[in-house]
Scaffold this active site. Structure first.
Site, mmCIF file in Angstrom:
data_model
loop_
_atom_site.group_PDB
_atom_site.id
_atom_site.type_symbol
_atom_site.label_atom_id
_atom_site.label_comp_id
_atom_site.label_asym_id
_atom_site.label_seq_id
_atom_site.Cartn_x
_atom_site.Cartn_y
_atom_site.Cartn_z
ATOM 1 N N HIS A 1 94.417 -4.826 54.732
ATOM 2 C CA HIS A 1 94.901 -3.216 53.905
ATOM 3 C C HIS A 1 96.271 -2.533 54.997
ATOM 4 C CE1 HIS A 1 92.405 -3.026 56.972
ATOM 5 N NE2 HIS A 1 92.254 -1.808 57.452
ATOM 6 N N ASP B 1 96.675 5.547 58.993
ATOM 7 C CA ASP B 1 94.721 6.182 59.137
ATOM 8 C C ASP B 1 93.857 5.238 58.133
ATOM 9 O OD1 ASP B 1 93.398 8.530 60.396
ATOM 10 O OD2 ASP B 1 92.265 8.335 58.057
ATOM 11 N N SER B 2 93.066 4.662 58.683
ATOM 12 C CA SER B 2 92.097 3.750 57.835
ATOM 13 C C SER B 2 90.306 4.162 58.269
ATOM 14 C CB SER B 2 92.600 2.288 58.967
ATOM 15 O OG SER B 2 92.697 2.448 59.970
ATOM 16 N N LYS C 1 93.980 -1.791 65.856
ATOM 17 C CA LYS C 1 94.652 -1.143 65.122
ATOM 18 C C LYS C 1 96.311 -1.384 66.000
ATOM 19 C CE LYS C 1 94.442 2.871 63.655
ATOM 20 N NZ LYS C 1 93.823 4.256 62.872
ATOM 21 N N LYS D 1 92.908 -13.095 58.673
ATOM 22 C CA LYS D 1 93.179 -11.583 58.261
ATOM 23 C C LYS D 1 94.104 -10.674 57.873
ATOM 24 C CE LYS D 1 91.700 -7.148 59.403
ATOM 25 N NZ LYS D 1 90.997 -6.436 60.827
ATOM 26 N N PHE E 1 87.783 -6.125 65.390
ATOM 27 C CA PHE E 1 87.222 -5.100 65.411
ATOM 28 C C PHE E 1 86.437 -4.428 64.591
ATOM 29 C CE2 PHE E 1 90.463 -1.866 64.206
ATOM 30 C CZ PHE E 1 91.461 -2.715 63.454
ATOM 31 N N GLY E 2 85.911 -2.680 65.275
ATOM 32 C CA GLY E 2 85.138 -1.803 64.308
ATOM 33 C C GLY E 2 84.325 -2.077 63.105
ATOM 34 N N TYR E 3 84.670 -2.310 62.327
ATOM 35 C CA TYR E 3 83.537 -3.061 60.694
ATOM 36 C C TYR E 3 83.692 -4.736 60.565
ATOM 37 C CZ TYR E 3 82.371 1.918 60.619
ATOM 38 O OH TYR E 3 82.399 3.015 60.764
HETATM 39 P P1 ITT Z 1 94.031 6.381 66.402
HETATM 40 O O1 ITT Z 1 93.105 7.535 65.275
HETATM 41 O O2 ITT Z 1 94.040 6.515 67.172
HETATM 42 O O3 ITT Z 1 95.101 5.708 65.320
HETATM 43 P P2 ITT Z 1 91.159 5.446 64.938
HETATM 44 O O4 ITT Z 1 89.938 4.312 65.869
HETATM 45 O O5 ITT Z 1 90.661 7.172 65.462
HETATM 46 O O6 ITT Z 1 92.236 5.525 66.421
HETATM 47 P P3 ITT Z 1 91.154 6.146 62.066
HETATM 48 O O7 ITT Z 1 90.683 7.269 62.465
HETATM 49 O O8 ITT Z 1 92.087 5.470 61.478
HETATM 50 O O9 ITT Z 1 91.667 5.578 63.913
HETATM 51 O O10 ITT Z 1 89.875 5.269 62.292
HETATM 52 C C1 ITT Z 1 89.525 4.271 61.774
HETATM 53 C C2 ITT Z 1 88.383 3.370 61.665
HETATM 54 O O11 ITT Z 1 88.038 2.752 60.831
HETATM 55 C C3 ITT Z 1 88.442 2.186 63.108
HETATM 56 O O12 ITT Z 1 87.555 3.047 64.172
HETATM 57 C C4 ITT Z 1 88.141 1.577 62.740
HETATM 58 O O13 ITT Z 1 86.787 0.893 62.889
HETATM 59 C C5 ITT Z 1 87.189 1.183 61.203
HETATM 60 N N1 ITT Z 1 88.697 -0.100 60.666
HETATM 61 C C6 ITT Z 1 89.826 0.631 60.080
HETATM 62 N N2 ITT Z 1 90.589 -0.703 59.968
HETATM 63 C C7 ITT Z 1 89.802 -1.533 60.127
HETATM 64 C C8 ITT Z 1 89.893 -2.704 59.862
HETATM 65 O O14 ITT Z 1 91.266 -3.362 60.166
HETATM 66 N N3 ITT Z 1 89.038 -3.418 60.628
HETATM 67 C C9 ITT Z 1 87.844 -3.119 60.778
HETATM 68 N N4 ITT Z 1 87.870 -1.851 60.949
HETATM 69 C C10 ITT Z 1 88.354 -1.246 60.943
#
Ligand code: ITT
Length: 198
Positions: A185, A71-72, A16, A180, A157-159
């Site tokens: 979003h 927050d995402s 992020k 991307k 990253f993530g999903y």
């Molecule tokens: P911070 O709270 O420190 O920002 P976090 O990873 O806990 O870090 P969030 O609570 O917002 O952040 O969780 C959002 C999760 O959703 C994040 O860990 C990602 O895995 C996923 N996510 C959000 N945006 C994404 C993206 O653009 N691509 C892939 N996964 C995403």
């Protein structure tokens, strides 16, 4: 209106942080909570908006800097919008997204054995820009798409490896990160607060 000159990007998520940095002007001085050794606060809110506000207020108070938080998460229709605000928590303490993605596939298959035509989802991002005096603005961005039947791609990253945005055939994980970041979003949420920077 004078433009913001320095900012704390209120996230400890590397993916992020990188994306938000890329959205902001080069000349803006950017700080990360890691530089101040500040962990992310407990996300006790019931919505993306509440959690994003909690993070921005906390980080700004700790540093006396203007903060931009994010927050995402991913909402899957078949899972009644799960994982949603729990998107990060589904990856466990070690942020293991192989595990989180496995959980998604398992839950979807348990509800519907062949869910390939029932795979609509969306990524949501809520950003809060908050000044040390309490003034704040929030904005939300949504990108709709589908869950891929398997993990694909190593970018992002993530999903990202399981999300195919509408209008494309590749997952975010397969896409060039530049593409991307120009449709997602986070980009859409940023467009609404861009005027404070550019
Ligand atoms: P911070 O709270 O420190 O920002 P976090 O990873 O806990 O870090 P969030 O609570 O917002 O952040 O969780 C959002 C999760 O959703 C994040 O860990 C990602 O895995 C996923 N996510 C959000 N945006 C994404 C993206 O653009 N691509 C892939 N996964 C995403």
């Amino acid at each position: 209106m004078s433009k913001i000159k320095e900012i704390l990007i209120g996230t400890n998520n590397k993916g992020k942080y990188r994306e938000i940095c890329n959205l902001l002007p080069n000349e803006l001085k950017k700080y990360s909570p890691k530089e101040f050794n500040i962990p992310t606060p407990k996300e006790t809110g019931k919505s993306f908006e509440e959690n994003s506000f909690i993070k921005a207020s906390y980080f700004s108070k700790k540093t006396s800097l203007i903060c931009l938080s994010d927050d995402s998460g991913l909402e899957i229709d078949l899972l009644k919008s799960e994982p949603g605000i729990y998107s990060s928590r589904w990856s466990g303490e070690k942020n293991n997204f192989d595990l989180a993605i496995k959980k998604i596939f398992e839950k979807m298959s348990n509800i519907k054995k062949d869910w390939t035509n029932d795979n609509t989802a969306r990524f949501i991002c809520c950003m809060t820009l908050l000044w040390p005096d309490g003034k704040n603005y929030s904005s939300k961005g949504v990108i709709r798409g589908k869950i891929s039947i398997a993990k694909k791609g190593k970018n992002g990253f993530g999903y990202d490896p399981i999300f195919i945005p509408d209008g494309y055939s590749q997952t975010f994980g397969e896409m060039e990160s530049k593409l991307k970041m120009s449709i997602d979003h986070r980009f859409k949420a940023f467009l609404k607060i861009k005027k404070f920077f550019i």
